[in-house]
Design a protein around this motif. Structure first.
Motif, PDB file in Angstrom:
ATOM      1  N   SER A 148       0.822  -1.207   0.000  1.00  0.00           N
ATOM      2  CA  SER A 148       0.000   0.000   0.000  1.00  0.00           C
ATOM      3  C   SER A 148       0.861   1.265   0.000  1.00  0.00           C
ATOM      4  O   SER A 148       0.491   2.286   0.571  1.00  0.00           O
ATOM      5  CB  SER A 148      -0.932  -0.002   1.220  1.00  0.00           C
ATOM      6  N   ALA A 149       2.016   1.180  -0.663  1.00  0.00           N
ATOM      7  CA  ALA A 149       2.916   2.339  -0.748  1.00  0.00           C
ATOM      8  C   ALA A 149       2.377   3.409  -1.678  1.00  0.00           C
ATOM      9  O   ALA A 149       2.853   4.541  -1.667  1.00  0.00           O
ATOM     10  CB  ALA A 149       4.300   1.897  -1.215  1.00  0.00           C
ATOM     11  N   GLY A 150       1.409   3.043  -2.512  1.00  0.00           N
ATOM     12  CA  GLY A 150       0.822   4.017  -3.433  1.00  0.00           C
ATOM     13  C   GLY A 150       1.529   4.095  -4.769  1.00  0.00           C
ATOM     14  O   GLY A 150       1.180   4.926  -5.617  1.00  0.00           O
ATOM     15  N   VAL A 151       2.527   3.244  -4.978  1.00  0.00           N
ATOM     16  CA  VAL A 151       3.335   3.283  -6.201  1.00  0.00           C
ATOM     17  C   VAL A 151       2.718   2.373  -7.264  1.00  0.00           C
ATOM     18  O   VAL A 151       2.070   1.379  -6.956  1.00  0.00           O
ATOM     19  CB  VAL A 151       4.780   2.846  -5.905  1.00  0.00           C
ATOM     20  N   VAL A 191      10.329  -4.772  -5.574  1.00  0.00           N
ATOM     21  CA  VAL A 191      11.473  -3.972  -5.138  1.00  0.00           C
ATOM     22  C   VAL A 191      11.185  -3.299  -3.803  1.00  0.00           C
ATOM     23  O   VAL A 191      11.979  -3.391  -2.854  1.00  0.00           O
ATOM     24  CB  VAL A 191      11.845  -2.918  -6.200  1.00  0.00           C
ATOM     25  N   LEU A 192      10.043  -2.629  -3.696  1.00  0.00           N
ATOM     26  CA  LEU A 192       9.714  -1.943  -2.448  1.00  0.00           C
ATOM     27  C   LEU A 192       9.528  -2.931  -1.300  1.00  0.00           C
ATOM     28  O   LEU A 192       9.936  -2.663  -0.166  1.00  0.00           O
ATOM     29  CB  LEU A 192       8.449  -1.102  -2.625  1.00  0.00           C
ATOM     30  N   TYR A 193       8.909  -4.050  -1.575  1.00  0.00           N
ATOM     31  CA  TYR A 193       8.719  -5.053  -0.522  1.00  0.00           C
ATOM     32  C   TYR A 193      10.071  -5.490   0.053  1.00  0.00           C
ATOM     33  O   TYR A 193      10.213  -5.685   1.264  1.00  0.00           O
ATOM     34  CB  TYR A 193       7.974  -6.259  -1.095  1.00  0.00           C
ATOM     35  N   ALA A 194      11.045  -5.624  -0.835  1.00  0.00           N
ATOM     36  CA  ALA A 194      12.364  -6.091  -0.412  1.00  0.00           C
ATOM     37  C   ALA A 194      13.099  -5.099   0.473  1.00  0.00           C
ATOM     38  O   ALA A 194      14.088  -5.459   1.125  1.00  0.00           O
ATOM     39  CB  ALA A 194      13.209  -6.418  -1.638  1.00  0.00           C
ATOM     40  N   MET A 195      12.618  -3.854   0.535  1.00  0.00           N
ATOM     41  CA  MET A 195      13.280  -2.851   1.368  1.00  0.00           C
ATOM     42  C   MET A 195      13.187  -3.178   2.858  1.00  0.00           C
ATOM     43  O   MET A 195      13.902  -2.590   3.675  1.00  0.00           O
ATOM     44  CB  MET A 195      12.678  -1.473   1.103  1.00  0.00           C
ATOM     45  N   VAL A 261      15.936  -9.647  -4.732  1.00  0.00           N
ATOM     46  CA  VAL A 261      14.989  -9.147  -3.732  1.00  0.00           C
ATOM     47  C   VAL A 261      14.569 -10.324  -2.848  1.00  0.00           C
ATOM     48  O   VAL A 261      13.467 -10.849  -2.944  1.00  0.00           O
ATOM     49  CB  VAL A 261      13.773  -8.463  -4.402  1.00  0.00           C
ATOM     50  N   LEU A 262      15.460 -10.740  -1.973  1.00  0.00           N
ATOM     51  CA  LEU A 262      15.251 -11.946  -1.171  1.00  0.00           C
ATOM     52  C   LEU A 262      13.938 -11.952  -0.384  1.00  0.00           C
ATOM     53  O   LEU A 262      13.218 -12.947  -0.396  1.00  0.00           O
ATOM     54  CB  LEU A 262      16.435 -12.161  -0.218  1.00  0.00           C
ATOM     55  N   PRO A 263      13.578 -10.858   0.316  1.00  0.00           N
ATOM     56  CA  PRO A 263      12.315 -10.900   1.064  1.00  0.00           C
ATOM     57  C   PRO A 263      11.091 -11.056   0.168  1.00  0.00           C
ATOM     58  O   PRO A 263      10.064 -11.584   0.605  1.00  0.00           O
ATOM     59  CB  PRO A 263      12.292  -9.551   1.796  1.00  0.00           C
ATOM     60  N   ALA A 264      11.202 -10.617  -1.083  1.00  0.00           N
ATOM     61  CA  ALA A 264      10.054 -10.670  -1.993  1.00  0.00           C
ATOM     62  C   ALA A 264       9.969 -11.968  -2.766  1.00  0.00           C
ATOM     63  O   ALA A 264       8.866 -12.418  -3.110  1.00  0.00           O
ATOM     64  CB  ALA A 264      10.108  -9.503  -2.976  1.00  0.00           C
ATOM     65  N   ALA A 265      11.115 -12.598  -3.054  1.00  0.00           N
ATOM     66  CA  ALA A 265      11.068 -13.757  -3.956  1.00  0.00           C
ATOM     67  C   ALA A 265      12.265 -14.684  -3.822  1.00  0.00           C
ATOM     68  O   ALA A 265      12.598 -15.381  -4.776  1.00  0.00           O
ATOM     69  CB  ALA A 265      10.944 -13.286  -5.396  1.00  0.00           C
ATOM     70  N   GLY A 266      12.923 -14.730  -2.663  1.00  0.00           N
ATOM     71  CA  GLY A 266      14.190 -15.441  -2.578  1.00  0.00           C
ATOM     72  C   GLY A 266      14.231 -16.756  -1.857  1.00  0.00           C
ATOM     73  O   GLY A 266      15.300 -17.357  -1.704  1.00  0.00           O
ATOM     74  N   VAL A 267      13.072 -17.292  -1.417  1.00  0.00           N
ATOM     75  CA  VAL A 267      13.076 -18.530  -0.630  1.00  0.00           C
ATOM     76  C   VAL A 267      12.929 -19.754  -1.534  1.00  0.00           C
ATOM     77  O   VAL A 267      12.149 -19.761  -2.482  1.00  0.00           O
ATOM     78  CB  VAL A 267      11.962 -18.516   0.427  1.00  0.00           C
ATOM     79  N   ASN A 268      13.683 -20.795  -1.200  1.00  0.00           N
ATOM     80  CA  ASN A 268      13.596 -22.102  -1.841  1.00  0.00           C
ATOM     81  C   ASN A 268      13.144 -23.102  -0.776  1.00  0.00           C
ATOM     82  O   ASN A 268      13.622 -23.056   0.357  1.00  0.00           O
ATOM     83  CB  ASN A 268      14.952 -22.545  -2.380  1.00  0.00           C
ATOM     84  N   ALA A 269      12.251 -24.017  -1.132  1.00  0.00           N
ATOM     85  CA  ALA A 269      11.773 -24.968  -0.130  1.00  0.00           C
ATOM     86  C   ALA A 269      11.109 -26.163  -0.786  1.00  0.00           C
ATOM     87  O   ALA A 269      10.676 -26.107  -1.945  1.00  0.00           O
ATOM     88  CB  ALA A 269      10.803 -24.295   0.842  1.00  0.00           C
ATOM     89  N   SER A 270      11.008 -27.237  -0.028  1.00  0.00           N
ATOM     90  CA  SER A 270      10.299 -28.437  -0.463  1.00  0.00           C
ATOM     91  C   SER A 270       8.880 -28.408   0.084  1.00  0.00           C
ATOM     92  O   SER A 270       8.535 -27.592   0.949  1.00  0.00           O
ATOM     93  CB  SER A 270      11.015 -29.682   0.058  1.00  0.00           C
ATOM     94  N   VAL A 271       8.065 -29.325  -0.395  1.00  0.00           N
ATOM     95  CA  VAL A 271       6.691 -29.384   0.081  1.00  0.00           C
ATOM     96  C   VAL A 271       6.643 -29.825   1.549  1.00  0.00           C
ATOM     97  O   VAL A 271       5.751 -29.418   2.299  1.00  0.00           O
ATOM     98  CB  VAL A 271       5.843 -30.296  -0.835  1.00  0.00           C
ATOM     99  N   SER A 272       7.612 -30.632   1.989  1.00  0.00           N
ATOM    100  CA  SER A 272       7.648 -31.013   3.407  1.00  0.00           C
ATOM    101  C   SER A 272       7.997 -29.818   4.281  1.00  0.00           C
ATOM    102  O   SER A 272       7.465 -29.661   5.394  1.00  0.00           O
ATOM    103  CB  SER A 272       8.649 -32.151   3.634  1.00  0.00           C
TER     104      SER A 272
END
Length: 387
Positions: A148-151, A191-195, A261-272
């Motif tokens: 909701s940054a308005g951008v 980008v903003l989320y990753a801040m 942008v790790l916080p926005a899209a940087g996680v890797n994981a399995s279904v377990s």
């Protein structure tokens, strides 16, 4: 074209912490002993049929109820034409589902008084500016995590995809102004989320990777989970990404762009791993995710009407909001907490019902819309009496 080219992408993605005491969490509905296992069995058949029909190379899912995994399976292969199977420990890119982790980690640090979601972004990233200088001063951390940054939506994602360094992207915001005041309109951001990452690192003097590992992955025993491009490549049991071509699904290279942008899209994981994350989100690991943290994540912050037009979902959705790192859907007469992820070659869906104490995660190694049919079919069956 203006000062900068902004590309608007459709991302499927997926609250500041209240000072007042959190409201009591909904009491879960208890299923009859046979009902959920029976539904899980029929869903398993549907899952296999739909993947085969769409020729998706591989996928995995897990259904959880309370603190138990009811059903967990992997099907197909990690790579088109290969023989190595997808199993419950095969690692996928989560794409925007990563936002649920960043929000959860932020809420935990807020609970520890490391920072407040009412803090201004410029207090931590002073170089961040809009075209009209004073407008950046209004932007709070909570606005980042609620989109909701308005951008303008997906601002500068095109620069991410072109592998432009993140510091340069951040300074590019001085060429634009928000479309509305912070908190007044919805615009999905990466980008903003990753801040929120630099904020966490400055207030804890630790890296984002170390924080998420020590505060989430390890205590939840998410043994296959990691953060970042190199970590994904070092996972031996990993799924390869596939994109659609005229000749069918084609294996493609893992692109490093959104790992910037790790916080926005940087996680890797399995279904377990994701089954344990769901169990924690549903309130069954309070030592890791407290009731106050969970309630703050799912408080409605901004309405997202565009979600009501989503393919397959539009048949069921009555309303939609974004909280902190999670979408809050009105699915028929019931509330559903959801987020999706989509990045080159991968799709992911994760959702849970507080009232029914049930959740599901679906991971695919192809950019297939079959994931929408899978998710909506599951929840339509679960909530049949309430639609």
């Amino acid at each position: 074209m203006g000062d900068v080219i902004l590309r608007v992408l459709i991302v499927i993605g997926f609250v500041s912490v209240c000072e007042a005491a959190p409201a009591p969490r909904d009491k879960p509905v208890v299923f009859e002993t046979s009902s959920l296992p029976e539904l899980a069995g029929s869903f398993d058949q549907f899952f296999r049929q739909e993947l085969a029909k769409a020729n998706v190379p591989g996928g995995a899912y897990a259904i959880v109820q309370g603190d138990r995994i009811i059903s967990i399976h992997g099907y197909g292969v990690r790579e088109q034409g290969g023989t190595e199977p997808v199993d419950e420990h095969t690692v996928f890119r989560l794409a925007s589902v990563s936002k649920t982790f960043a929000a959860g980690l932020s809420a935990k640090l807020v609970e520890e008084h490391k920072f407040s979601l009412d803090d201004r972004l410029v207090s931590y990233v002073p170089e961040f500016r809009f075209k009209t200088d004073h407008k950046a001063d209004r932007l709070q951390l909570g606005h980042l995590l609620s989109h909701s940054a308005g951008v303008m939506p997906n601002a500068y994602d095109n620069m991410l995809e072109a592998n432009v360094p993140l510091p340069r992207i951040i300074t590019s915001f001085k060429k634009v102004d928000p479309l509305c005041d912070p908190g007044e309109c919805y615009g999905y951001q990466n980008v903003l989320y990753a801040m929120i990452g630099p904020v966490m690192e400055q207030t804890t003097l630790r890296t984002y990777e170390n924080l998420i590992s020590d505060m989430i992955f390890k205590p939840l025993e998410m043994s296959n989970a990691s953060v970042g491009y190199q970590a994904f490549l070092h996972s031996e049991n990993r799924a390869a990404p596939h994109v659609r071509t005229r000749k069918g699904w084609l294996k493609t290279k893992v692109k490093p762009a959104y790992y910037e942008v790790l916080p926005a899209a940087g996680v890797n994981a399995s279904v377990s791993d994701m089954a344990q994350w769901l169990i924690a989100q549903m309130g069954h690991r309070p030592e890791v995710m407290s009731a106050g943290v969970l309630d703050s994540l799912t408080e409605k912050k901004i309405r997202t009407k565009k979600e009501l037009r989503r393919r397959d979902w539009r048949n069921y959705l009555k309303d939609a909001y974004y909280g902190l790192g999670w979408r809050i859907y009105q699915f028929g007469k019931e509330q559903l907490i959801y987020h999706g992820g989509w990045v080159a070659g991968f799709r992911a869906d994760v959702a849970y019902s507080k009232s029914r104490d049930v959740g599901i995660v679906i991971l695919l190694n192809a950019e297939s819309n079959v994931i929408n049919r899978l998710s909506t079919r599951f929840w339509a069956e679960i909530m049949k009496s309430a639609i």
